[in-house]
Design an enzyme around this catalytic site. Structure first.
Site, PDB file in Angstrom:
ATOM      1  CG  PHE A 136      -2.187   1.149   1.236  1.00 31.85           C
ATOM      2  CD1 PHE A 136      -2.783   0.807   0.594  1.00 31.85           C
ATOM      3  CD2 PHE A 136      -1.570   2.139   2.078  1.00 31.85           C
ATOM      4  CE1 PHE A 136      -3.497   1.792   0.587  1.00 31.85           C
ATOM      5  CE2 PHE A 136      -2.623   3.422   1.497  1.00 31.85           C
ATOM      6  CZ  PHE A 136      -3.616   3.279   1.063  1.00 31.85           C
ATOM      7  CG  ASP A 221       5.563   3.425   2.047  1.00 39.07           C
ATOM      8  OD1 ASP A 221       5.624   3.927   2.299  1.00 39.07           O
ATOM      9  OD2 ASP A 221       4.459   3.677   0.869  1.00 39.07           O
ATOM     10  CE  LYS A 250      -0.673   5.019   7.750  1.00 35.90           C
ATOM     11  NZ  LYS A 250      -0.049   4.887   6.976  1.00 35.90           N
TER      12      LYS A 250
HETATM   13  C1  LIG Z   1      -1.098   4.831   4.851  1.00 36.45           C
HETATM   14  C2  LIG Z   1      -0.275   4.543   3.879  1.00 36.45           C
HETATM   15  C3  LIG Z   1       0.241   5.520   3.136  1.00 36.45           C
HETATM   16  C4  LIG Z   1      -0.751   6.734   2.539  1.00 36.45           C
HETATM   17  O1  LIG Z   1      -0.366   8.095   3.783  1.00 36.45           O
HETATM   18  P1  LIG Z   1      -1.461   8.820   3.597  1.00 36.45           P
HETATM   19  O2  LIG Z   1      -0.301   9.705   4.639  1.00 36.45           O
HETATM   20  O3  LIG Z   1      -2.821   8.138   4.018  1.00 36.45           O
HETATM   21  O4  LIG Z   1      -1.061   9.363   2.081  1.00 36.45           O
HETATM   22  C5  LIG Z   1       1.207   5.407   1.862  1.00 36.45           C
HETATM   23  N1  LIG Z   1       2.248   4.041   2.171  1.00 36.45           N
HETATM   24  C6  LIG Z   1       2.123   3.354   3.356  1.00 36.45           C
HETATM   25  C7  LIG Z   1       2.919   2.361   4.022  1.00 36.45           C
HETATM   26  C8  LIG Z   1       1.279   3.548   3.857  1.00 36.45           C
HETATM   27  O5  LIG Z   1       1.416   3.142   5.727  1.00 36.45           O
END
Ligand SMILES: *Cc1c(COP(=O)(O)O)cnc(C)c1O
Length: 401
Positions: A136, A221, A250
């Site tokens: 994700f 990421d 986050k």
């Molecule tokens: C939550 C998340 C995102 C997206 O972040 P947003 O602030 O919602 O755009 C991207 N990568 C990972 C691994 C995430 O957990």
């Protein structure tokens, strides 16, 4: 005029289905709703409220910065952004930082940079991006296409091209499709949304080696795994593998929206003046709060305590499982914990979440088979114990229903 959960259905776009309660106040790892009911928060705003709700130092920083300077745009730079960039680059492999407002935007910047770097150094042919199934990376059209869940990216017309997916933890599958046309491989060094899946050590090392062999950039990421979540400031530090680009969001803002992309001087050079940008990115309010978050989290005392608290969770969850036999595995790292449901409860993660809410405990799911916790890194031990007691009552309810 009184607003309630019913107001949501009247005036909000129906892309979310929020819980029946409306929280109005939070302090530490406790939250209160409109009726005054109190909840223990094991969800942490999806791995965001890294120091709980309304941490006094963050409130103080926000108030102080709020009386000084809120916003300029990137026509000017500002002191909080510069200090935060200094601290992030000193604490990591990176030399340079780019600020955005969310995880998706940080990843969007990373992917655009990777494409641009490849174009400048190797030519137009080198444009393939490889990502992993169940990964994700956010909800912009580029990042959601790179994410490994077609259900999220289908239904919006033609997708950005040259994006391929292979299975996580399957090095052979990657080996088969990676080539000199690959410009980047993007992965979470601990898959969050996809079910709280840790990478195998040989896999991460193999991905790094293949990227190096094919001059492809490795993007980690760390939007969910970063800022102390795993007991390391960033998960890559516990894997002995260094990415070329890292994204973080986050927990970085502790609840104030911010994202960042970190990279080396050489790679950063491809985002020349005018090639990318954001009106809010590097906003002084966001950066001041994130600087304070980093000051607090990036200390041995906090990071080591994450591992001790992880053990409290694991011990408590194992004990519950001995009694009710609902989990096949308790997995994850640090305070990103996944309770994988066994055959009998497959597909029912949401039932556990709903029962938890009814027992005054907030948790998350990660897909249909995993109950996920991503609490504050400074959640008091008593709140862990009380939250687990409430979770046990929720499980008892599910098992007996
Ligand atoms: C939550 C998340 C995102 C997206 O972040 P947003 O602030 O919602 O755009 C991207 N990568 C990972 C691994 C995430 O957990």
């Amino acid at each position: 005029m009184q607003v309630t959960r019913a107001t949501f259905d009247e005036v909000m776009v129906p892309n979310y289905n929020p819980a029946a309660i409306v929280p109005v106040k939070g302090l530490g790892s406790r939250v209160w709703d409109q009726e005054g009911n109190e909840y223990i928060d094991f969800a942490g705003g999806i791995a965001v409220n890294v120091l709980g709700h309304c941490h006094p130092d963050l409130v103080k920083t926000l108030k102080e910065q709020g009386e000084k300077l809120w916003h300029l745009s990137n026509v000017f730079t500002n002191e909080p952004a510069l200090r935060l960039a200094q601290k992030l680059t000193h604490a990591t492999f990176a030399d340079k930082a780019y600020f955005a407002n969310s995880g998706a935007e940080a990843n969007e910047a990373a992917l655009k940079l990777a494409r641009r770097f490849a174009l400048e150094h190797y030519g137009e042919e080198k444009n393939q991006i490889i990502a992993f199934n169940q990964g994700f990376h956010g909800r912009t059209f580029f990042t959601v296409t790179v994410g490994g869940q077609a259900a999220y990216s289908d239904g919006f017309g033609p997708k950005p091209g040259a994006v391929e997916h292979v299975d996580y933890n399957n090095l052979d599958a990657l080996k088969e499709i990676i080539s000199d046309k690959t410009c980047a491989v993007i992965m979470e060094p601990l898959q969050g949304e996809g079910g709280v899946i840790s990478p195998m050590q040989e896999f991460v090392e193999g991905v790094r080696a293949l990227c190096t062999e094919h001059n492809a950039l490795l993007i980690f990421d760390e939007v969910q795994s970063g800022v102390g979540r795993t007991g390391q400031l960033y998960a890559y530090m516990g894997l002995n593998v260094v990415p070329d680009i890292l994204t973080t969001a986050k927990s970085l803002g502790g609840g104030f929206p911010i994202g960042a992309m970190l990279t080396t001087t050489e790679i950063a050079a491809s985002l020349k003046v005018g090639t990318h940008g954001s009106t809010y990115g590097g906003n002084p309010l966001a950066c001041a709060v994130a600087e304070k978050v980093l000051d607090i989290v990036n200390t041995p005392a906090i990071l080591q305590d994450v591992l001790r608290k992880e053990q409290l969770f694991r011990d408590g969850l194992n004990k519950i499982n001995q009694k009710y036999n609902v989990f096949s595995e308790i997995r994850g790292q640090g305070l990103l914990i996944g309770c994988a449901l066994n055959e009998q409860y497959k597909g029912k993660a949401r039932d556990f979440l709903v029962a938890s809410a009814a027992n005054n405990m907030m948790c998350l799911v990660a897909g249909a088979n995993v109950v996920r916790f991503a609490p504050s890194l400074v959640i008091p031990d008593e709140d862990i114990a009380e939250g687990l007691a409430r979770f046990e009552r929720a499980i008892e309810h599910v098992v007996n229903s």
